[in-house]
Design a protein around this motif. Sequence first.
Motif, PDB file in Angstrom:
ATOM      1  N   PRO A 169       0.833  -1.206   0.000  1.00  0.00           N
ATOM      2  CA  PRO A 169       0.000   0.000   0.000  1.00  0.00           C
ATOM      3  C   PRO A 169       0.867   1.255   0.000  1.00  0.00           C
ATOM      4  O   PRO A 169       2.049   1.210   0.351  1.00  0.00           O
ATOM      5  CB  PRO A 169      -0.787  -0.117   1.313  1.00  0.00           C
ATOM      6  N   PRO A 170       0.284   2.407  -0.411  1.00  0.00           N
ATOM      7  CA  PRO A 170       1.052   3.652  -0.377  1.00  0.00           C
ATOM      8  C   PRO A 170       1.438   4.002   1.052  1.00  0.00           C
ATOM      9  O   PRO A 170       0.719   3.673   2.003  1.00  0.00           O
ATOM     10  CB  PRO A 170       0.077   4.678  -0.966  1.00  0.00           C
ATOM     11  N   GLU A 171       2.570   4.653   1.201  1.00  0.00           N
ATOM     12  CA  GLU A 171       3.039   5.021   2.532  1.00  0.00           C
ATOM     13  C   GLU A 171       2.158   6.113   3.136  1.00  0.00           C
ATOM     14  O   GLU A 171       1.521   6.880   2.426  1.00  0.00           O
ATOM     15  CB  GLU A 171       4.491   5.495   2.472  1.00  0.00           C
ATOM     16  N   GLY A 172       2.152   6.197   4.490  1.00  0.00           N
ATOM     17  CA  GLY A 172       1.366   7.232   5.154  1.00  0.00           C
ATOM     18  C   GLY A 172      -0.010   6.716   5.537  1.00  0.00           C
ATOM     19  O   GLY A 172      -0.349   5.548   5.339  1.00  0.00           O
ATOM     20  N   SER A 173      -0.832   7.585   6.113  1.00  0.00           N
ATOM     21  CA  SER A 173      -2.146   7.193   6.612  1.00  0.00           C
ATOM     22  C   SER A 173      -3.284   7.771   5.778  1.00  0.00           C
ATOM     23  O   SER A 173      -4.414   7.867   6.246  1.00  0.00           O
ATOM     24  CB  SER A 173      -2.295   7.674   8.068  1.00  0.00           C
ATOM     25  N   ALA A 174      -2.993   8.146   4.526  1.00  0.00           N
ATOM     26  CA  ALA A 174      -4.031   8.751   3.683  1.00  0.00           C
ATOM     27  C   ALA A 174      -5.128   7.744   3.342  1.00  0.00           C
ATOM     28  O   ALA A 174      -6.279   8.120   3.127  1.00  0.00           O
ATOM     29  CB  ALA A 174      -3.400   9.304   2.412  1.00  0.00           C
ATOM     30  N   TYR A 175      -4.769   6.459   3.272  1.00  0.00           N
ATOM     31  CA  TYR A 175      -5.750   5.444   2.883  1.00  0.00           C
ATOM     32  C   TYR A 175      -5.763   4.314   3.916  1.00  0.00           C
ATOM     33  O   TYR A 175      -5.204   3.234   3.686  1.00  0.00           O
ATOM     34  CB  TYR A 175      -5.412   4.900   1.485  1.00  0.00           C
ATOM     35  N   PRO A 176      -6.416   4.531   5.074  1.00  0.00           N
ATOM     36  CA  PRO A 176      -6.447   3.485   6.113  1.00  0.00           C
ATOM     37  C   PRO A 176      -7.235   2.253   5.695  1.00  0.00           C
ATOM     38  O   PRO A 176      -7.080   1.187   6.307  1.00  0.00           O
ATOM     39  CB  PRO A 176      -7.114   4.206   7.299  1.00  0.00           C
ATOM     40  N   HIS A 177      -8.110   2.382   4.692  1.00  0.00           N
ATOM     41  CA  HIS A 177      -8.901   1.239   4.210  1.00  0.00           C
ATOM     42  C   HIS A 177      -8.414   0.824   2.824  1.00  0.00           C
ATOM     43  O   HIS A 177      -9.218   0.505   1.944  1.00  0.00           O
ATOM     44  CB  HIS A 177     -10.379   1.615   4.163  1.00  0.00           C
ATOM     45  N   PHE A 178      -7.083   0.791   2.635  1.00  0.00           N
ATOM     46  CA  PHE A 178      -6.499   0.552   1.311  1.00  0.00           C
ATOM     47  C   PHE A 178      -6.983  -0.768   0.695  1.00  0.00           C
ATOM     48  O   PHE A 178      -7.429  -0.793  -0.460  1.00  0.00           O
ATOM     49  CB  PHE A 178      -4.974   0.554   1.431  1.00  0.00           C
ATOM     50  N   TYR A 179      -6.905  -1.856   1.437  1.00  0.00           N
ATOM     51  CA  TYR A 179      -7.253  -3.162   0.863  1.00  0.00           C
ATOM     52  C   TYR A 179      -8.755  -3.290   0.600  1.00  0.00           C
ATOM     53  O   TYR A 179      -9.169  -4.013  -0.308  1.00  0.00           O
ATOM     54  CB  TYR A 179      -6.745  -4.293   1.762  1.00  0.00           C
ATOM     55  N   LEU A 180      -9.592  -2.596   1.380  1.00  0.00           N
ATOM     56  CA  LEU A 180     -11.018  -2.538   1.059  1.00  0.00           C
ATOM     57  C   LEU A 180     -11.197  -1.863  -0.296  1.00  0.00           C
ATOM     58  O   LEU A 180     -12.004  -2.304  -1.129  1.00  0.00           O
ATOM     59  CB  LEU A 180     -11.776  -1.751   2.140  1.00  0.00           C
ATOM     60  N   GLY A 181     -10.437  -0.794  -0.546  1.00  0.00           N
ATOM     61  CA  GLY A 181     -10.498  -0.104  -1.837  1.00  0.00           C
ATOM     62  C   GLY A 181     -10.048  -0.989  -2.980  1.00  0.00           C
ATOM     63  O   GLY A 181     -10.662  -0.992  -4.059  1.00  0.00           O
ATOM     64  N   ILE A 182      -8.977  -1.780  -2.763  1.00  0.00           N
ATOM     65  CA  ILE A 182      -8.499  -2.699  -3.800  1.00  0.00           C
ATOM     66  C   ILE A 182      -9.582  -3.741  -4.120  1.00  0.00           C
ATOM     67  O   ILE A 182      -9.842  -4.064  -5.286  1.00  0.00           O
ATOM     68  CB  ILE A 182      -7.204  -3.399  -3.335  1.00  0.00           C
ATOM     69  N   GLY A 183     -10.240  -4.253  -3.067  1.00  0.00           N
ATOM     70  CA  GLY A 183     -11.314  -5.230  -3.271  1.00  0.00           C
ATOM     71  C   GLY A 183     -12.484  -4.637  -4.039  1.00  0.00           C
ATOM     72  O   GLY A 183     -13.048  -5.276  -4.940  1.00  0.00           O
ATOM     73  N   LEU A 184     -12.857  -3.383  -3.722  1.00  0.00           N
ATOM     74  CA  LEU A 184     -13.969  -2.738  -4.416  1.00  0.00           C
ATOM     75  C   LEU A 184     -13.590  -2.399  -5.863  1.00  0.00           C
ATOM     76  O   LEU A 184     -14.442  -2.412  -6.756  1.00  0.00           O
ATOM     77  CB  LEU A 184     -14.380  -1.478  -3.654  1.00  0.00           C
ATOM     78  N   ALA A 185     -12.310  -2.090  -6.105  1.00  0.00           N
ATOM     79  CA  ALA A 185     -11.856  -1.888  -7.485  1.00  0.00           C
ATOM     80  C   ALA A 185     -12.005  -3.176  -8.283  1.00  0.00           C
ATOM     81  O   ALA A 185     -12.364  -3.144  -9.471  1.00  0.00           O
ATOM     82  CB  ALA A 185     -10.397  -1.410  -7.498  1.00  0.00           C
ATOM     83  N   ALA A 186     -11.745  -4.319  -7.637  1.00  0.00           N
ATOM     84  CA  ALA A 186     -11.941  -5.612  -8.307  1.00  0.00           C
ATOM     85  C   ALA A 186     -13.416  -5.837  -8.628  1.00  0.00           C
ATOM     86  O   ALA A 186     -13.752  -6.379  -9.692  1.00  0.00           O
ATOM     87  CB  ALA A 186     -11.410  -6.744  -7.419  1.00  0.00           C
ATOM     88  N   VAL A 187     -14.315  -5.389  -7.719  1.00  0.00           N
ATOM     89  CA  VAL A 187     -15.762  -5.473  -7.993  1.00  0.00           C
ATOM     90  C   VAL A 187     -16.103  -4.647  -9.236  1.00  0.00           C
ATOM     91  O   VAL A 187     -16.887  -5.062 -10.097  1.00  0.00           O
ATOM     92  CB  VAL A 187     -16.569  -4.976  -6.775  1.00  0.00           C
TER      93      VAL A 187
END
Length: 331
Positions: A169-187
């Motif tokens: 995931p990208p560094e920092g705390s800008a995207y605390p739900h990064f893997y949820l976002g990756i899963g929704l991108a797959a949807v």
Amino acid sequence: MDQKIQLLLQKRDLAFAKKGIGSGLFTGAAWGLDGVLMGMVLGLAPFTNNMSIFAAPLVGACIHDGFAALWLFIHNVINGKWRDYARTMKTRPANMIMLAAILGGPIGMSGNLLGIYFAGASYTAAITAAYPAIGAILGSIFLKEKVSPRVWAGIVLAIIGSFIVGFVPPEGSAYPHFYLGIGLAAVAAIGWAIEGVMSTYGMDLVDSDIAIGIREATSFFVYVFAILPLLGGVAYQILFESFTTPSGWYIAVIGLVGGTSFLSWYRAMNMTGVGRAMGLNVTFALWSVFFGWLLNNLQITSNLIIGVVIISLGTILTIGNPKDLVNLRSR
């Protein structure tokens, strides 16, 4: 046929194909820009009120598709095609397009914007760029289409690229739900893949400008009458407040970018062939990285670049022979 006439016809077809390639490149760039701009707007009030992590992106998707439908309708009015909406809506192909629109709009576009909201535009674009490869898998399962070794190689590359993109995931705390976002991108990629399989039937019998207009309008009305009511009052509060701030009007302009991308996409398929047009369209993942770096200070990581390049190569292998992308004389 006279040799001179043959040369003239060949020259005309070559110029037509070159225009199609220009449209294909434009649609990839426009869709990459659309995603980056939507990601920036979703970082502004009222989409950052923290009342609901899902409502804000879905309201953004509703406004985006609503304005895209409006701009496409105005385009069709200017070109004298507005009467075709009513005539087309009575046909079976239109019903197929509307069903496909639900899969590509409220499911695909929602997954795309939720992915942008949770993981960022460039990472989401990298994952959704694999949708043609997913379409090939679905076609082999449900339509019993034969998958060649070249296509399987492309699918494997697209999957490997997706894992590389999502692995770090990208560094920092800008995207605390990064893997949820990756899963929704797959949807989103799955929704767009199913939409492509279903809409192919309707697109053969309906003018592409009208089909796109119906697609966006259907998506907007499903958001208004089915998706937003499920989210409750917070969705309507964000929707109302978005037009009392610049955010809603920013999305209106972004909807014009998205609508223009759709128009160019279908024109490119008509002018230069589906395989070549799709190969140019999926460059939106690369464009998303470029615009993210240019406009939104995107941190370019090695896994993002490597993953995007592998996904793009895999997708091009999936949708056609790479030789056809450069051989303009074989439409």
